[in-house]
Write an enzyme that holds these catalytic residues in place. Structure first.
Site, PDB file in Angstrom:
ATOM      1  N   CYS A  88      13.716  -5.404  11.530  1.00  0.00           N
ATOM      2  CA  CYS A  88      12.932  -5.585  10.304  1.00  0.00           C
ATOM      3  C   CYS A  88      11.448  -5.395  10.557  1.00  0.00           C
ATOM      4  O   CYS A  88      10.766  -4.667   9.837  1.00  0.00           O
ATOM      5  CB  CYS A  88      13.200  -6.974   9.711  1.00  0.00           C
TER       6      CYS A  88
ATOM      7  N   CYS B 234      12.344  -3.043   7.514  1.00  0.00           N
ATOM      8  CA  CYS B 234      11.845  -3.366   6.177  1.00  0.00           C
ATOM      9  C   CYS B 234      10.325  -3.531   6.103  1.00  0.00           C
ATOM     10  O   CYS B 234       9.724  -3.201   5.078  1.00  0.00           O
ATOM     11  CB  CYS B 234      12.545  -4.612   5.634  1.00  0.00           C
TER      12      CYS B 234
ATOM     13  N   LYS C 248       8.629  -0.010   6.481  1.00  0.00           N
ATOM     14  CA  LYS C 248       9.102   0.766   5.321  1.00  0.00           C
ATOM     15  C   LYS C 248       8.385   0.336   4.050  1.00  0.00           C
ATOM     16  O   LYS C 248       7.976   1.175   3.237  1.00  0.00           O
ATOM     17  CB  LYS C 248      10.604   0.587   5.169  1.00  0.00           C
TER      18      LYS C 248
ATOM     19  N   TYR D  56      20.776   1.893   0.371  1.00  0.00           N
ATOM     20  CA  TYR D  56      19.382   1.577   0.066  1.00  0.00           C
ATOM     21  C   TYR D  56      18.412   2.328   0.967  1.00  0.00           C
ATOM     22  O   TYR D  56      17.335   2.747   0.518  1.00  0.00           O
ATOM     23  CB  TYR D  56      19.152   0.061   0.131  1.00  0.00           C
TER      24      TYR D  56
ATOM     25  N   GLU E 234      15.547   4.679  -0.585  1.00  0.00           N
ATOM     26  CA  GLU E 234      14.160   4.274  -0.354  1.00  0.00           C
ATOM     27  C   GLU E 234      13.362   5.394   0.304  1.00  0.00           C
ATOM     28  O   GLU E 234      12.246   5.717  -0.137  1.00  0.00           O
ATOM     29  CB  GLU E 234      14.133   3.011   0.504  1.00  0.00           C
TER      30      GLU E 234
ATOM     31  N   HIS F  97       3.235 -13.425 -22.164  1.00  0.00           N
ATOM     32  CA  HIS F  97       3.025 -12.148 -22.834  1.00  0.00           C
ATOM     33  C   HIS F  97       1.589 -11.664 -22.630  1.00  0.00           C
ATOM     34  O   HIS F  97       0.654 -12.452 -22.661  1.00  0.00           O
ATOM     35  CB  HIS F  97       3.301 -12.317 -24.326  1.00  0.00           C
TER      36      HIS F  97
ATOM     37  N   GLU G  48       8.786 -11.120 -19.164  1.00  0.00           N
ATOM     38  CA  GLU G  48       9.143 -11.856 -20.384  1.00  0.00           C
ATOM     39  C   GLU G  48      10.458 -11.341 -20.997  1.00  0.00           C
ATOM     40  O   GLU G  48      11.108 -12.052 -21.765  1.00  0.00           O
ATOM     41  CB  GLU G  48       8.021 -11.765 -21.411  1.00  0.00           C
TER      42      GLU G  48
END
Length: 450
Positions: free
Chosen positions: A44, A49, A52, A179, A183, A439, A444
Site C-alpha cells: 500500500c 494505494c 496511486k 479496480y 484506476e 445544501h 445531500e
C-alpha cells in the site's frame, strides 16, 4: 514473557498488517522482531494505494485545467511533466518508509532488513544465516501482481513498475477488469495516453453494483478509453522499433507502447518454509486461517492479503490489531468482522460502495426497495461537462433497514466513509430522511432519495 525463545513474536513482512501487529504486540510488553526484505510499509505505502492516489490527484488536474476556464480562469502555457510528478511521489514514499520504520523502532521492535524463512518448529532463519526462535510467528507477506502465462509476457509491466516509468506511453494496453485496471486506465488517459482495456469477460468490477459498473463504462468510453471484451492474450511480440505487437482472441492484433497486467494478485507464500511445519494453504496458495487469524499450526498466525480474505489495507490493519490484542493483550479474544466493508475505486470518476448490491439483496432478502438519484454535479454543469453521477440506496423492504449504498461521482469515496457508518450501524431510510440536507452539496442526495 516467554523465556524459552529469542522473541515473543516474529513477524515476517513489514506491510500495513505486519507493522500494526508488531507495534501493538510490543505495546503490550512483547519482545518483537520483524523481517522485511524490501522496504517497510508494504504494498500500500510503497507500490500501491498511496502512490496511486497521488497519481490520481495529479491526473484530476487535466480536467480541472479545462474546466477552470468556465469559471473565469485563463491559464497560458500549461504542460505536464511526468518525471517531475514521478520523482516527487517517490520522494514522499521515502518519507513514509522512514516514518513506518521509526514507528517500529520507537516501540523497540527489532527490524531485520532481509528475507526470513521458517526452518523448524518455532524457528526462523534469516537470509544472512542467522537463526532465531519465537513463541509466535505472524506471516504478513501480502500479495503480488498476477502475470498471465502467455508467450512474451516478460515484455509487459504490472502496477509495481507503473510508478517508475521513464515516460508516459503514447499507447497503453491494460489487461484486467478490476479496480487496478480501471484506476490506471483513468490515470494514463488523463496524462494523455491512448488507453485500451482488455478483459476476459464482458464485466468490469464484478463485485460492484451493476448500475455503477455500467455508468463507469459509459463515462470511460466518453472520455476516450477503448474496451475489448472476451479477449485473452495469445502472445506479445517486441518489434524492432521497440513497440509491442499484441495478439489476442476474438479481436484484431494491435500495436502499443506498453502492456500493463492488472489481472489479480497472488498471495506471497512461496519460499517461506510454511510446508516445513505443515501450515495449510488454499487453492490459490493463500494461508488458511480461522476468525482469529490462526493457522492450523497453533503458534502461527497470518493477516492481510496473504490470507486472501479481503485484500484491502484497512482490513489488514484491523486484522493485525486484533491478532496482537488477542494473543498479547489482557482482554477477550478479538475477531475482525469482515461483513459490510466499505470500498472505493479511484477511477475517473470514482466509485464507492458499502453493503449488498441490488442483485445480492434480492437474492438474500427477496423483497427490497431501491432508491436512486441520477444527477449532474453542480461543478460539471457549470463546466459544461456532460458527466452524470449516480447514487443508489438498497433497503430491506421488510424493516426499512439500509443494506447497501453505491455511488459513482466526484468525491464519492470521501462521502461514503460517513455513510458507511450509518449502514454498519443498521440505520433505516427513515433515519436518512429525517436528517436535514447540507445544501448545495452532492452528499445531500443521500438524504433526499426518493
Amino acid at each position: 514473557m516467554a523465556d524459552d525463545y529469542d522473541y515473543d513474536l516474529f513477524t515476517i513482512g513489514g506491510g500495513s498488517g505486519g507493522v500494526r501487529a508488531s507495534r501493538i504486540a510490543a505495546s503490550h510488553g512483547a519482545k518483537v522482531a520483524l523481517a522485511e526484505e524490501f522496504r517497510v510499509g508494504g504494498t500500500c505505502v510503497i507500490r500501491g494505494c498511496v502512490p496511486k492516489k497521488m497519481l490520481v490527484y495529479g491526473a484530476h488536474f487535466a480536467e480541472d485545467l479545462e474546466d477552470c476556464e468556465k469559471f473565469g480562469w485563463s491559464i497560458e502555457g500549461k504542460s505536464f511533466d511526468w518525471v517531475k510528478l514521478r520523482d516527487h511521489v517517490q520522494k514522499d514514499i521515502d518519507r513514509l518508509n522512514g516514518a513506518y520504520t521509526d514507528t517500529l523502532e520507537n516501540h523497540d521492535v527489532e527490524i531485520f532488513h532481509e528475507r526470513a524463512e521458517i526452518t523448524g518448529d518455532h524457528e526462523i532463519t534469516l537470509a544472512s544465516g542467522k537463526t532465531v526462535t519465537a513463541k509466535y510467528i505472524l506471516v504478513a507477506t501480502g500479495a503480488r501482481p498476477h502475470v498471465p502465462d502467455c508467450p512474451g509476457h516478460e515484455h509487459g509491466i504490472t502496477s509495481n513498475e507503473a510508478f517508475h516509468l521513464d515516460a508516459i506511453p503514447e499507447r497503453i494496453l491494460i489487461a484486467g477488469g478490476g479496480y487496478i485496471a480501471n484506476e490506471f486506465a483513468g490515470i494514463f488517459n488523463e496524462f494523455g495516453s491512448k488507453v485500451t482495456i482488455i478483459n476476459r469477460s464482458d464485466t468490469l468490477l464484478r463485485s460492484y453494483d451493476e448500475s455503477l459498473r455500467d455508468r463507469l463504462l459509459q463515462i470511460s468510453m466518453m472520455k476516450g478509453i477503448d474496451f475489448r471484451f472476451h479477449a485473452e492474450f495469445r502472445c506479445i511480440e517486441k518489434l524492432d522499433n521497440g513497440k509491442l505487437k499484441v495478439s489476442m482472441t476474438n479481436h484484431d492484433d494491435m500495436e502499443v507502447d506498453c502492456v500493463m497486467f492488472a489481472t489479480g494478485r497472488l498471495p506471497n507464500t512461496e519460499g517461506l518454509g510454511l510446508d516445513t511445519i505443515g501450515v495449510e494453504l488454499g487453492d490459490k496458495g493463500e494461508i488458511k486461517v480461522d476468525r482469529f487469524s490462526k493457522t492450523n499450526v497453533d503458534y502461527v498466525y497470518a493477516v492481510g492479503d496473504v490470507t486472501d480474505r479481503v485484500q484491502l489495507t484497512p482490513v489488514a490493519i484491523r486484522e493485525g490489531q486484533a491478532f496482537a490484542d488477542t494473543v498479547f493483550g489482557s482482554g477477550d479474544p478479538v475477531a475482525v468482522d469482515h461483513s459490510c466493508i466499505p470500498s472505493a475505486v479511484f477511477s475517473h470518476p470514482p466509485i464507492a460502495a458499502v453493503g449488498m448490491t441490488e442483485g445480492e439483496a434480492k437474492n438474500q432478502l427477496g423483497n427490497v426497495k431501491v432508491y436512486i438519484s441520477d444527477f449532474r454535479a453542480m461543478k460539471n454543469v457549470v463546466a459544461d461537462r456532460h458527466e452524470r453521477s449516480l447514487y443508489k440506496m438498497i433497503c430491506d423492504a421488510g424493516n426499512d433497514r439500509i443494506v447497501g449504498i453505491h455511488m459513482i461521482g466526484p468525491e464519492a469515496p470521501e462521502i461514503m466513509q460517513a455513510a458507511a457508518v450509518a449502514v454498519k450501524a443498521g440505520l433505516t431510510k427513515a433515519d436518512f430522511d429525517a436528517t436535514t440536507a447540507i445544501h448545495p452539496t452532492m452528499a445531500e442526495e443521500l438524504v433526499l432519495l426518493k
